[in-house]
Design a protein around this motif. Structure first.
Motif, PDB file in Angstrom:
ATOM      1  N   PHE A 283       0.774  -1.169  -0.044  1.00 22.26           N
ATOM      2  CA  PHE A 283      -0.034  -0.040  -0.182  1.00 22.26           C
ATOM      3  C   PHE A 283       0.782   1.499  -0.058  1.00 22.26           C
ATOM      4  O   PHE A 283       1.856   1.225   0.443  1.00 22.26           O
ATOM      5  CB  PHE A 283      -0.908   0.001   1.419  1.00 22.26           C
ATOM      6  CG  PHE A 283      -1.856  -0.970   1.181  1.00 22.26           C
ATOM      7  CD1 PHE A 283      -3.144  -1.039   0.698  1.00 22.26           C
ATOM      8  CD2 PHE A 283      -1.528  -2.278   1.941  1.00 22.26           C
ATOM      9  CE1 PHE A 283      -4.017  -2.083   0.381  1.00 22.26           C
ATOM     10  CE2 PHE A 283      -2.484  -3.524   1.786  1.00 22.26           C
ATOM     11  CZ  PHE A 283      -3.794  -3.256   1.253  1.00 22.26           C
ATOM     12  N   HIS A 284       0.393   2.297  -0.498  1.00 25.87           N
ATOM     13  CA  HIS A 284       0.693   3.652  -0.458  1.00 25.87           C
ATOM     14  C   HIS A 284      -0.301   4.561  -0.458  1.00 25.87           C
ATOM     15  O   HIS A 284      -1.363   4.254  -0.727  1.00 25.87           O
ATOM     16  CB  HIS A 284       1.957   3.910  -1.716  1.00 25.87           C
ATOM     17  CG  HIS A 284       0.924   4.016  -3.013  1.00 25.87           C
ATOM     18  ND1 HIS A 284       0.209   5.037  -3.430  1.00 25.87           N
ATOM     19  CD2 HIS A 284       0.825   3.055  -3.819  1.00 25.87           C
ATOM     20  CE1 HIS A 284      -0.224   4.707  -4.705  1.00 25.87           C
ATOM     21  NE2 HIS A 284       0.198   3.388  -4.957  1.00 25.87           N
ATOM     22  N   PRO A 285      -0.051   5.795  -0.046  1.00 24.08           N
ATOM     23  CA  PRO A 285      -0.945   6.968   0.173  1.00 24.08           C
ATOM     24  C   PRO A 285      -1.620   7.220  -1.335  1.00 24.08           C
ATOM     25  O   PRO A 285      -1.087   7.264  -2.312  1.00 24.08           O
ATOM     26  CB  PRO A 285      -0.383   8.291   0.469  1.00 24.08           C
ATOM     27  CG  PRO A 285       0.761   7.546   1.291  1.00 24.08           C
ATOM     28  CD  PRO A 285       1.418   6.365   0.527  1.00 24.08           C
ATOM     29  N   SER A 286      -2.819   7.550  -1.257  1.00 26.23           N
ATOM     30  CA  SER A 286      -3.589   7.560  -2.530  1.00 26.23           C
ATOM     31  C   SER A 286      -3.279   9.115  -3.062  1.00 26.23           C
ATOM     32  O   SER A 286      -3.310   9.201  -4.307  1.00 26.23           O
ATOM     33  CB  SER A 286      -5.193   7.410  -2.250  1.00 26.23           C
ATOM     34  OG  SER A 286      -5.558   8.594  -1.302  1.00 26.23           O
TER      35      SER A 286
ATOM     36  N   ASP B 221       1.439  -0.801  -7.335  1.00 22.19           N
ATOM     37  CA  ASP B 221       1.715  -1.388  -8.573  1.00 22.19           C
ATOM     38  C   ASP B 221       2.965  -2.290  -8.609  1.00 22.19           C
ATOM     39  O   ASP B 221       3.950  -1.826  -9.262  1.00 22.19           O
ATOM     40  CB  ASP B 221       1.959  -0.443  -9.883  1.00 22.19           C
ATOM     41  CG  ASP B 221       1.682  -1.063 -11.216  1.00 22.19           C
ATOM     42  OD1 ASP B 221       1.174  -2.180 -11.255  1.00 22.19           O
ATOM     43  OD2 ASP B 221       1.977  -0.303 -12.158  1.00 22.19           O
ATOM     44  N   ILE B 222       2.708  -3.582  -8.202  1.00 27.67           N
ATOM     45  CA  ILE B 222       3.674  -4.315  -7.891  1.00 27.67           C
ATOM     46  C   ILE B 222       3.282  -5.798  -8.535  1.00 27.67           C
ATOM     47  O   ILE B 222       2.065  -6.045  -8.331  1.00 27.67           O
ATOM     48  CB  ILE B 222       4.428  -4.730  -6.322  1.00 27.67           C
ATOM     49  CG1 ILE B 222       3.380  -4.645  -5.617  1.00 27.67           C
ATOM     50  CG2 ILE B 222       5.122  -3.294  -6.210  1.00 27.67           C
ATOM     51  CD1 ILE B 222       3.727  -4.763  -4.038  1.00 27.67           C
ATOM     52  N   PRO B 223       4.367  -6.733  -8.825  1.00 24.18           N
ATOM     53  CA  PRO B 223       3.804  -7.978  -9.271  1.00 24.18           C
ATOM     54  C   PRO B 223       3.269  -8.584  -7.950  1.00 24.18           C
ATOM     55  O   PRO B 223       3.739  -8.593  -6.991  1.00 24.18           O
ATOM     56  CB  PRO B 223       4.908  -8.500  -9.737  1.00 24.18           C
ATOM     57  CG  PRO B 223       6.244  -7.803  -9.397  1.00 24.18           C
ATOM     58  CD  PRO B 223       5.484  -6.355  -9.309  1.00 24.18           C
TER      59      PRO B 223
END
Length: 653
Positions: free
Chosen positions: A474-477, A595-597
């Motif tokens: 996760f990362h901030p939107s 956006d990671i596999p």
């Protein structure tokens, strides 16, 4: 006229005594005549609050006027703001001294070596690769908790036999510290109490209660007579044998029968219990067994029982009891000299965990009954022993290689294991402004800390074999940033993803930001969060001045306690207000998936994933034509049931 001059200036009404009419007049349109002894003139408030009152009530109005400038309600906590009285309630929402300390607690137990699904191999590999590949969030947080735990755990409660002998200077120093913090030694307390009792006894003469005195004299005279008769019987046993026997035969049963008729059964039993010794001495009743024939009670020794842990078994009890003693010779184990010494960290954590879970120490001696005692046989041998009086586990492990001995999963605090009773509880303890606390608790504790295991940060399924691969999902939107953990500040932060061209310094060695105008730097700093401002202030003097300009709006005031020594040699604590920024990063309202596999892509190249391909055919045992027809019927029946549920026409008969 300014506020200070206006407030310090005594009004004319203060020099005039109260008037009879003004005390009960509350009308804004009073038309009473101005008389020196009855009433005075009306006037409006000079601060333009709209109030109209008599001149003699001007000082009383200043105590309630909403336009009078007064200090903040948190002035004693460091807030320097002076504002109108009507604005104090609204100011509390942004008051820099209105701070909250986060009281979030969690538990973290030692690593369980007996658990078959432990992650010791993975933790060991991550400790080796943390300098090159960076640390995982849960590992970094566990290491900080472990350092705090090492500093709290003392060696003396667990290993009192391994402590150095305390010298007189250390004891005197400890007593001085107790007096400095307001404590009083027990000896001085007892001496003062005894002196107080002596003074009271000297000051007040004793008062004799004649009723109790006569009662005690009667009891002592009866006991003295009984002792005289008993002594005479012992000196002349042959001369007194016949009269005693005659008295026993004639007077004994006559007296007991008369008491049995006159008294109730309860009173009769109480008489026999209280006067049994006297009746035995005078021969009124006979004992169950004589002392010459008593071989059980005569050989026992009295056992003074004070507490459960001070209960001791006497030698006579052990001689008559059947105890099984098992002797173990450690030479049969083939252990070397190095195996005798244990690891201080592992055994200390195990000992404190035993105290937290079971309620007692491992090597503590406890007594169960008169013939069974649970002897503590656990012994400890350390290379660093003996320890000093104030030695902690952090002092012992200062020069040792870093090793993670706590579990990565954190548990919630319950009623049994809390901060007061368990040493494995940890407190957040960070201070925030009141308006920042809700954001801190939601982002740090709810979103990140409680979701680290397999949700916020996903690890390889083969981590139990030693794989250290992890990915943050996760990362901030609102921005592209990565969540990291700062071990020095002991808090989470957001590290924005910047371009490589912006990350670096100029060729002349001076950073590019310092060349910008001061006003531009102040405007740029206003977009930073509190944690970034606290770190930017440590870069240079210029940046410290830039960040100081935002303290009034973004900072908070906390009390910092310092220990000072007084003139008479004691110690006392003083507090002073300190302006600082909190450790809060930018508020995150929602999180997006990175956006990671997926983790399955890692399994294709995971070095711990071993494939087993079976190319040869393997026949199933006991598979005949009859069994094949049976399996065919089972499959057809299952398909028909499924088709009925889905309301599809049956393809099989």
């Amino acid at each position: 006229m300014g506020f200070l001059n206006y407030f310090s200036h005594r009004s004319r009404g203060s020099r005039v005594r109260q008037h009879l009419h003004c005390d009960s007049c509350y009308s804004r349109r009073c038309r009473a005549r101005v008389e020196p002894s009855a009433s005075c003139a009306l006037l409006p408030c000079r601060l333009l609050c709209g109030a109209v009152f008599h001149l003699c009530k001007e000082e009383e109005h200043l105590l309630l006027c909403p336009n009078v400038r007064v200090p903040c309600l948190n002035a004693q906590y460091g807030c320097p703001v002076q504002l109108p009285r009507s604005s104090r309630a609204a100011h509390l929402q942004v008051c820099p001294a209105s701070v909250v300390c986060c009281s979030m607690e969690w538990l973290r137990w030692p690593v369980d070596d007996t658990n078959p699904n432990n992650f010791n191999a993975m933790q060991d590999n991550m400790m080796k690769e943390r300098e090159t590949h960076g640390e995982a969030l849960d590992v970094a947080m566990a290491l900080v908790d472990q350092s705090d735990l090492y500093a709290r755990l003392k060696m003396k409660p667990l290993y009192p036999e391994l402590m150095e002998q305390e010298e007189e200077e250390d004891i005197k120093e400890e007593s001085r510290e107790e007096v400095a913090v307001g404590a009083l030694p027990i000896s001085s307390m007892s001496e003062s109490h005894a002196a107080e009792e002596t003074a009271q006894s000297v000051a007040q003469p004793p008062v004799i209660n004649m009723e109790k005195y006569n009662l005690f004299e009667m009891m002592f005279s009866m006991e003295r007579g009984a002792c005289a008769v008993a002594q005479e019987n012992l000196e002349n046993p042959k001369q007194n044998q016949k009269p005693a026997d005659e008295g026993r035969s004639q007077k004994g049963p006559g007296v007991l029968e008369r008491l049995g008729q006159e008294l109730t059964p309860q009173e009769y039993n109480m008489y026999v219990v209280h006067h049994g010794r006297m009746l035995l001495a005078f021969g009124q009743i006979e004992a169950c067994t004589s002392r010459e024939k008593d071989f059980v009670y005569g050989s026992l020794e009295p056992i003074p029982v004070q507490t459960l842990h001070s209960f001791k078994v006497t030698s006579s009890s052990l001689a008559n009891s059947h105890r099984i003693k098992i002797l173990v010779d450690t030479s049969d184990l083939g252990a070397g000299e190095d195996d005798w010494f244990g690891d201080e960290a592992e055994e200390t954590l195990l000992g404190y965990a035993e105290m937290a879970v079971m309620g007692h120490k491992i090597s503590e001696t406890k007594g169960a009954d008169g013939l069974y005692v649970d002897f503590g046989t656990q012994t400890h041998s350390f290379r660093t022993a003996p320890f000093k009086r104030r030695t902690t586990l952090a002092d012992v492990m200062a020069d040792r290689p870093l090793k993670l001995l706590l579990q990565l999963q954190a548990e919630t605090v319950n009623s049994r294991n809390n901060r007061a009773s368990c040493a494995f509880t940890f407190l957040c303890g960070h201070t925030f402004h009141r308006r920042e606390f809700a954001t801190h608790f939601r982002n740090v504790h709810s979103d990140i800390q409680m979701c680290l295991s397999e949700w916020f940060e996903q690890q390889c399924p083969l981590a139990y074999l030693g794989c250290t691969y992890r990915q943050r999902r996760f990362h901030p939107s609102t921005q592209k940033a990565t969540v990291t953990y700062n071990q020095q500040l002991r808090c989470f932060n957001l590290r924005p993803d910047v371009l490589p061209s912006l990350d670096g310094k100029a060729g002349d060695g001076e950073d590019r930001l310092s060349s910008l105008p001061y006003e531009v730097l102040c405007h740029m700093a206003s977009f930073l969060d509190s944690q970034s401002l606290s770190q930017l202030a440590l870069v240079s003097r210029l940046m410290r001045q830039v960040c100081s300009s935002l303290l009034q709006d973004r900072g908070m005031v906390t009390l910092r306690w310092e220990r000072t020594s007084s003139s008479h040699g004691g110690a006392k604590w003083k507090s002073k207000p300190v302006w600082e920024f909190s450790h809060l990063f930018s508020a995150v309202d929602s999180w997006n998936m990175a956006d990671i596999p997926p983790i399955s892509a890692h399994l294709k190249v995971c070095p711990y994933y071993q494939k087993t391909e079976q190319k040869e055919r393997v026949a199933l045992p006991f598979l005949t034509e009859k069994h094949e027809y049976f399996w065919y019927l089972c499959v057809v029946k299952s398909c028909n049931v499924l088709f009925e549920i889905l309301k599809i026409k049956r393809p099989f008969p």
